[in-house]
Design a protein around this motif. Structure first.
Motif, mmCIF file in Angstrom:
data_model
loop_
_atom_site.group_PDB
_atom_site.id
_atom_site.type_symbol
_atom_site.label_atom_id
_atom_site.label_comp_id
_atom_site.label_asym_id
_atom_site.label_seq_id
_atom_site.Cartn_x
_atom_site.Cartn_y
_atom_site.Cartn_z
ATOM 1 N N ARG A 165 45.755 25.871 16.200
ATOM 2 C CA ARG A 165 45.051 27.010 16.791
ATOM 3 C C ARG A 165 45.764 27.465 18.058
ATOM 4 O O ARG A 165 45.973 28.658 18.295
ATOM 5 C CB ARG A 165 43.600 26.628 17.100
ATOM 6 N N TYR A 166 46.150 26.496 18.882
ATOM 7 C CA TYR A 166 46.860 26.870 20.101
ATOM 8 C C TYR A 166 48.255 27.409 19.786
ATOM 9 O O TYR A 166 48.707 28.382 20.407
ATOM 10 C CB TYR A 166 46.989 25.684 21.067
ATOM 11 N N TYR A 167 48.950 26.804 18.828
ATOM 12 C CA TYR A 167 50.306 27.257 18.496
ATOM 13 C C TYR A 167 50.292 28.719 18.061
ATOM 14 O O TYR A 167 51.181 29.493 18.419
ATOM 15 C CB TYR A 167 50.896 26.380 17.393
ATOM 16 N N GLN A 168 49.276 29.096 17.297
ATOM 17 C CA GLN A 168 49.150 30.493 16.871
ATOM 18 C C GLN A 168 48.913 31.397 18.078
ATOM 19 O O GLN A 168 49.463 32.510 18.175
ATOM 20 C CB GLN A 168 48.011 30.638 15.873
ATOM 21 N N THR A 169 48.096 30.938 19.025
ATOM 22 C CA THR A 169 47.829 31.709 20.239
ATOM 23 C C THR A 169 49.101 31.897 21.059
ATOM 24 O O THR A 169 49.385 32.996 21.551
ATOM 25 C CB THR A 169 46.763 30.996 21.083
ATOM 26 N N LEU A 170 49.881 30.834 21.210
ATOM 27 C CA LEU A 170 51.127 30.922 21.969
ATOM 28 C C LEU A 170 52.107 31.878 21.291
ATOM 29 O O LEU A 170 52.825 32.629 21.964
ATOM 30 C CB LEU A 170 51.745 29.535 22.125
ATOM 31 N N SER A 171 52.147 31.859 19.974
ATOM 32 C CA SER A 171 53.019 32.777 19.243
ATOM 33 C C SER A 171 52.626 34.226 19.512
ATOM 34 O O SER A 171 53.482 35.104 19.683
ATOM 35 C CB SER A 171 52.956 32.489 17.734
ATOM 36 N N THR A 172 51.319 34.487 19.569
ATOM 37 C CA THR A 172 50.831 35.827 19.909
ATOM 38 C C THR A 172 51.262 36.212 21.320
ATOM 39 O O THR A 172 51.697 37.348 21.567
ATOM 40 C CB THR A 172 49.298 35.880 19.797
ATOM 41 N N HIS A 173 51.156 35.277 22.253
ATOM 42 C CA HIS A 173 51.557 35.518 23.641
ATOM 43 C C HIS A 173 53.027 35.930 23.706
ATOM 44 O O HIS A 173 53.386 36.940 24.339
ATOM 45 C CB HIS A 173 51.308 34.250 24.461
ATOM 46 N N CYS A 174 53.893 35.158 23.048
ATOM 47 C CA CYS A 174 55.332 35.448 23.082
ATOM 48 C C CYS A 174 55.648 36.801 22.449
ATOM 49 O O CYS A 174 56.460 37.575 22.978
ATOM 50 C CB CYS A 174 56.101 34.338 22.368
ATOM 51 N N ILE A 263 46.292 39.136 24.983
ATOM 52 C CA ILE A 263 46.663 37.730 25.187
ATOM 53 C C ILE A 263 45.468 36.920 25.690
ATOM 54 O O ILE A 263 45.208 35.810 25.196
ATOM 55 C CB ILE A 263 47.842 37.628 26.171
ATOM 56 N N ALA A 264 44.726 37.461 26.651
ATOM 57 C CA ALA A 264 43.588 36.734 27.208
ATOM 58 C C ALA A 264 42.534 36.444 26.151
ATOM 59 O O ALA A 264 41.922 35.372 26.146
ATOM 60 C CB ALA A 264 42.977 37.524 28.364
ATOM 61 N N SER A 265 42.305 37.387 25.241
ATOM 62 C CA SER A 265 41.287 37.181 24.206
ATOM 63 C C SER A 265 41.690 36.084 23.228
ATOM 64 O O SER A 265 40.845 35.345 22.733
ATOM 65 C CB SER A 265 41.016 38.489 23.454
ATOM 66 N N THR A 266 42.987 35.949 22.962
ATOM 67 C CA THR A 266 43.428 34.880 22.056
ATOM 68 C C THR A 266 43.270 33.510 22.718
ATOM 69 O O THR A 266 42.915 32.536 22.053
ATOM 70 C CB THR A 266 44.893 35.078 21.628
ATOM 71 N N TYR A 267 43.505 33.442 24.034
ATOM 72 C CA TYR A 267 43.310 32.170 24.729
ATOM 73 C C TYR A 267 41.831 31.804 24.828
ATOM 74 O O TYR A 267 41.483 30.621 24.862
ATOM 75 C CB TYR A 267 43.929 32.213 26.127
ATOM 76 N N ALA A 268 40.967 32.795 24.856
ATOM 77 C CA ALA A 268 39.535 32.511 24.889
ATOM 78 C C ALA A 268 39.107 31.755 23.637
ATOM 79 O O ALA A 268 38.204 30.917 23.678
ATOM 80 C CB ALA A 268 38.739 33.803 25.020
ATOM 81 N N CYS A 269 39.765 32.029 22.520
ATOM 82 C CA CYS A 269 39.440 31.321 21.272
ATOM 83 C C CYS A 269 39.895 29.869 21.323
ATOM 84 O O CYS A 269 39.327 29.006 20.657
ATOM 85 C CB CYS A 269 40.104 32.022 20.080
ATOM 86 N N VAL A 270 40.941 29.573 22.111
ATOM 87 C CA VAL A 270 41.393 28.187 22.278
ATOM 88 C C VAL A 270 40.448 27.428 23.207
ATOM 89 O O VAL A 270 40.052 26.297 22.945
ATOM 90 C CB VAL A 270 42.827 28.142 22.852
ATOM 91 N N ASP A 271 40.062 28.087 24.315
ATOM 92 C CA ASP A 271 39.193 27.430 25.294
ATOM 93 C C ASP A 271 37.785 27.205 24.756
ATOM 94 O O ASP A 271 37.128 26.224 25.087
ATOM 95 C CB ASP A 271 39.107 28.280 26.566
ATOM 96 N N HIS A 272 37.312 28.128 23.903
ATOM 97 C CA HIS A 272 35.947 28.036 23.377
ATOM 98 C C HIS A 272 35.947 28.362 21.883
ATOM 99 O O HIS A 272 35.433 29.398 21.473
ATOM 100 C CB HIS A 272 35.020 29.006 24.122
ATOM 101 N N PRO A 273 36.536 27.500 21.051
ATOM 102 C CA PRO A 273 36.588 27.780 19.615
ATOM 103 C C PRO A 273 35.211 27.765 18.987
ATOM 104 O O PRO A 273 34.335 27.003 19.397
ATOM 105 C CB PRO A 273 37.460 26.641 19.067
#
Length: 287
Positions: A165-174, A263-273
């Motif tokens: 889940r986090y790896y996908q978020t980081l890929s979106t960030h990059c 980017i912030a919205s994708t990290y919100a899914c990591v912090d609060h899945p």
């Protein structure tokens, strides 16, 4: 890489307190009988990293057997391009810069803070680092050897799920950073970077220079300086020597380009899945 000093306990700046899982919790037959007078030490572990904090106590105990607390010092290189990925670092505090490096130049693709980890490309079969990972702001991390992480993920699918889940978020960030670099103007890009760095650091004081920001974002230094002066005049930040203090992050977010929101919205899914019950997090106090 320099030998990393280890700590007896994880770092005091962390925010979520988790009880260690003991054999008695998973095997009722091992629980002491009432009246035996057996008293076990009250061991506690503190975890702020979002990937680890979202694990069940049993999964956290399984991976915790292999986690080694390390100190992250400024400019420490965690990984180099074209080198083997030997460890994964679950960031607990501080900030790590991910960079593409070529022909003596570099461009930052993402920043990693307490929400994430460095070196997770190995979970999708990548044994060689493609980016450079450098500590931007000092802090701490929990390090695990790549072989141990593969083993525990194969035995505990929920750990693999959280990591992916986090790896996908980081890929979106990059990917969003790449788009931002060719589509958006300097001031909006700068506001977006400052807001993302504050989110990742979970703070509002960034020990960073104009030179670093201009090099990391591929922007002219004079343009960065003028934009920061405008932000200061508007009461959004305060500039000091080698430090940026954000006074009004909400208004600064309004100046950021749309990439910040994506980017912030994708990290919100990591912090609060969804579907994950977390322990309560103390209210963040302003600094």
């Amino acid at each position: 890489m320099t030998v990393l000093p280890t700590l007896r306990y994880p770092f005091a700046s962390t925010a979520i307190e988790l009880n260690d899982v003991t054999p008695e919790q998973t095997n009722p037959s091992m629980r002491p009988r009432p009246g035996t007078g057996i008293v076990r030490p009250n061991k506690r572990r503190f975890v702020k990293n979002a990937i680890l904090a979202n694990l069940s106590l049993q999964d956290l105990a399984a991976i915790g057997e292999f986690l080694e607390p390390v100190v992250l010092t400024e400019r420490m290189v965690l990984q180099e391009p074209k080198k083997n990925l030997n460890h994964v670092y679950f960031i607990d505090s501080g900030l790590v810069s991910l960079r593409v490096v070529a022909h003596g130049s570099m461009l930052e693709t993402a920043v990693v803070g307490y929400s994430g980890a460095v070196g997770l490309s190995l979970v999708v079969g990548g044994n060689i680092a493609t980016q450079q990972s450098v500590v931007l702001f000092p802090g701490g991390a929990l390090r695990i050897h790549a072989d141990h992480l593969r083993r525990v993920m194969s035995e505990r699918p929920k750990i693999l799920e959280g990591v992916l889940r986090y790896y996908q978020t980081l890929s979106t960030h990059c990917a969003q950073t790449a788009l931002c670099g060719v589509r958006h103007e300097l001031e909006r890009r700068l506001a977006s970077w400052v807001c993302l760095a504050c989110d990742a650091l979970d703070g509002n004081v960034l020990p960073v220079t104009h030179d670093y920001v201009s090099v990391a974002l591929g922007l002219p230094r004079s343009g960065v300086t003028r934009a920061l002066l405008r932000f200061e005049e508007q009461g959004l930040i305060r500039k000091m020597r080698g430090v940026l203090q954000v006074h009004d992050q909400k208004r600064l977010q309004q100046k950021a380009c749309c990439c910040y929101g994506v980017i912030a919205s994708t990290y919100a899914c990591v912090d609060h899945p969804a579907g994950v019950e977390r322990l309560p997090t103390p209210v963040r106090r302003p600094t």
